[in-house]
Design a protein around this motif. Structure first.
Motif, short mmCIF file in Angstrom:
data_model
loop_
_atom_site.label_atom_id
_atom_site.label_comp_id
_atom_site.label_asym_id
_atom_site.label_seq_id
_atom_site.Cartn_x
_atom_site.Cartn_y
_atom_site.Cartn_z
N ARG A 11 5.93 1.18 -12.61
CA ARG A 11 4.58 1.43 -11.08
C ARG A 11 3.57 0.34 -11.34
O ARG A 11 2.64 -0.10 -10.57
CB ARG A 11 3.92 3.20 -10.95
CG ARG A 11 2.96 3.78 -10.47
CD ARG A 11 3.20 3.39 -9.15
NE ARG A 11 4.38 3.81 -8.48
CZ ARG A 11 4.91 4.11 -7.22
NH1 ARG A 11 4.24 2.30 -6.61
NH2 ARG A 11 6.42 4.49 -6.80
N PHE A 12 3.39 0.31 -12.44
CA PHE A 12 2.45 -0.69 -12.76
C PHE A 12 3.06 -2.15 -12.29
O PHE A 12 2.63 -3.19 -11.98
CB PHE A 12 1.57 -0.88 -14.41
CG PHE A 12 1.53 0.13 -14.74
CD1 PHE A 12 0.24 0.59 -13.64
CD2 PHE A 12 1.35 0.88 -15.99
CE1 PHE A 12 -0.74 2.06 -13.99
CE2 PHE A 12 0.24 2.21 -16.27
CZ PHE A 12 -0.53 2.72 -15.44
N ALA A 13 4.54 -2.49 -12.63
CA ALA A 13 4.91 -3.62 -12.33
C ALA A 13 5.11 -3.74 -11.47
O ALA A 13 4.80 -4.51 -10.24
CB ALA A 13 6.38 -3.51 -12.40
N ALA A 43 5.73 -13.11 -9.72
CA ALA A 43 4.11 -12.82 -10.27
C ALA A 43 2.79 -13.09 -8.81
O ALA A 43 1.63 -12.85 -9.25
CB ALA A 43 3.98 -14.25 -11.05
N GLN A 44 3.37 -13.84 -8.15
CA GLN A 44 1.92 -13.69 -6.82
C GLN A 44 1.81 -12.94 -5.60
O GLN A 44 1.04 -13.38 -4.90
CB GLN A 44 2.41 -15.55 -5.77
CG GLN A 44 2.24 -16.32 -7.13
CD GLN A 44 2.96 -17.45 -6.43
OE1 GLN A 44 3.17 -17.99 -6.03
NE2 GLN A 44 3.43 -18.46 -7.23
N LYS A 45 2.93 -11.86 -6.13
CA LYS A 45 2.96 -10.68 -4.48
C LYS A 45 2.04 -9.68 -5.07
O LYS A 45 1.82 -9.06 -6.30
CB LYS A 45 4.56 -10.83 -4.77
CG LYS A 45 5.20 -11.35 -3.54
CD LYS A 45 6.93 -11.14 -3.61
CE LYS A 45 7.75 -12.34 -3.61
NZ LYS A 45 8.33 -11.62 -2.88
N GLU A 46 1.75 -8.96 -4.05
CA GLU A 46 0.66 -8.29 -4.20
C GLU A 46 1.53 -6.80 -4.37
O GLU A 46 0.86 -6.39 -5.83
CB GLU A 46 0.13 -8.01 -2.95
CG GLU A 46 -1.22 -6.42 -3.89
CD GLU A 46 -2.20 -6.20 -2.55
OE1 GLU A 46 -2.76 -4.87 -2.12
OE2 GLU A 46 -2.39 -6.85 -1.70
N HIS A 47 2.79 -6.71 -3.63
CA HIS A 47 3.65 -5.39 -4.47
C HIS A 47 4.90 -6.24 -4.87
O HIS A 47 5.54 -7.42 -4.31
CB HIS A 47 3.68 -4.65 -3.29
CG HIS A 47 4.57 -3.37 -3.16
ND1 HIS A 47 4.92 -2.88 -3.87
CD2 HIS A 47 6.54 -4.18 -2.75
CE1 HIS A 47 5.98 -1.78 -4.08
NE2 HIS A 47 6.77 -2.73 -3.35
N LEU A 48 5.70 -5.86 -6.45
CA LEU A 48 6.58 -6.18 -6.40
C LEU A 48 7.59 -5.72 -6.15
O LEU A 48 7.58 -3.91 -6.76
CB LEU A 48 6.03 -6.84 -7.71
CG LEU A 48 7.43 -7.18 -8.80
CD1 LEU A 48 7.77 -8.79 -8.67
CD2 LEU A 48 6.68 -6.70 -10.25
#
Length: 214
Positions: free
Chosen positions: A20-22, A160-165
């Motif tokens: 979830r944190f990822a 790494a540049q996305k708000e949602h991964l």
């Protein structure tokens, strides 16, 4: 190890939290983590005390996974490397979590990097004993450089540049990323970039490197 319900619940919480944190970043709510794990938010507090306690446990979880996989490659050689490449999906949540931790910055991110460096010193030493890795004049400095190169390269990548991964898509990205970097990495480490040691010798002739092992 005993397989009691409490230990199982703790393991489920850690698995869900790393994922979830990822996916959402370190600000993801504990209730969301609890729902993912099929437990109550109160049980998370019972096991970990606070959000920081849960994050610290997640750090230890990804460190242990990384240490195990790297040690296996350093001592198992080419066959183990190919096996792990074929099983990249199992590492996707941990990679995503590390990206989020580095993005967030702060003392805990700094400590995580230091822990990665310490682990690198250890598994590189294991690789030396196995005859896979050449000994270094400055083991800790080499481990730090390799760690910073690897983590810095991760931070430059698109995920790494996305708000949602999208953790489900991360294995595919990891496969493409590995295919792009492994050949030049292995060439660089196996067939050195420099044709001779004259630059190293000139540098060392200026005085002893303070990080060099006597």
């Amino acid at each position: 190890m005993s397989s009691t319900p409490e230990l199982t619940a703790r393991a489920r919480i850690l698995h869900a939290a790393v994922r979830r944190f990822a996916t959402d970043g370190l600000h993801a709510g504990l209730r969301t983590v609890a729902a993912d794990a099929g437990v109550t938010a109160g049980l998370i507090i019972h096991h970990f005390g606070s959000r920081d306690g849960l994050l610290s446990a997640c750090d230890k979880e990804v460190l242990a996974l990384t240490r195990s996989s790297k040690t296996a490659v350093m001592t198992g050689g080419a066959g183990e490397m190919l096996t792990q490449m074929a099983q990249a999906e199992q590492y996707a949540p941990a990679v995503g979590y590390v990206l989020r931790r580095l993005q967030a910055g702060g003392p805990m991110a700094t400590q995580l990097v230091e822990d990665f460096v310490a682990d690198s010193v250890s598994y590189l030493a294991d690789g030396e004993k196995a005859g896979v890795i050449r000994p270094s004049r400055a083991p800790e400095a080499r481990a730090r450089l390799l760690t910073e190169m690897a983590l810095g390269a991760l931070l430059l990548q698109l995920p790494a540049q996305k708000e949602h991964l999208d953790v489900e898509e991360l294995p595919r990205w990891m496969g493409e990323y590995s295919a792009r970097i492994l050949a030049p990495y292995l060439e660089l480490f196996t067939e050195p970039l420099l044709t001779d040691s004259s630059m190293l010798e000139a540098y060392r002739a200026q005085g002893t490197d303070p990080q060099e092992t006597p």
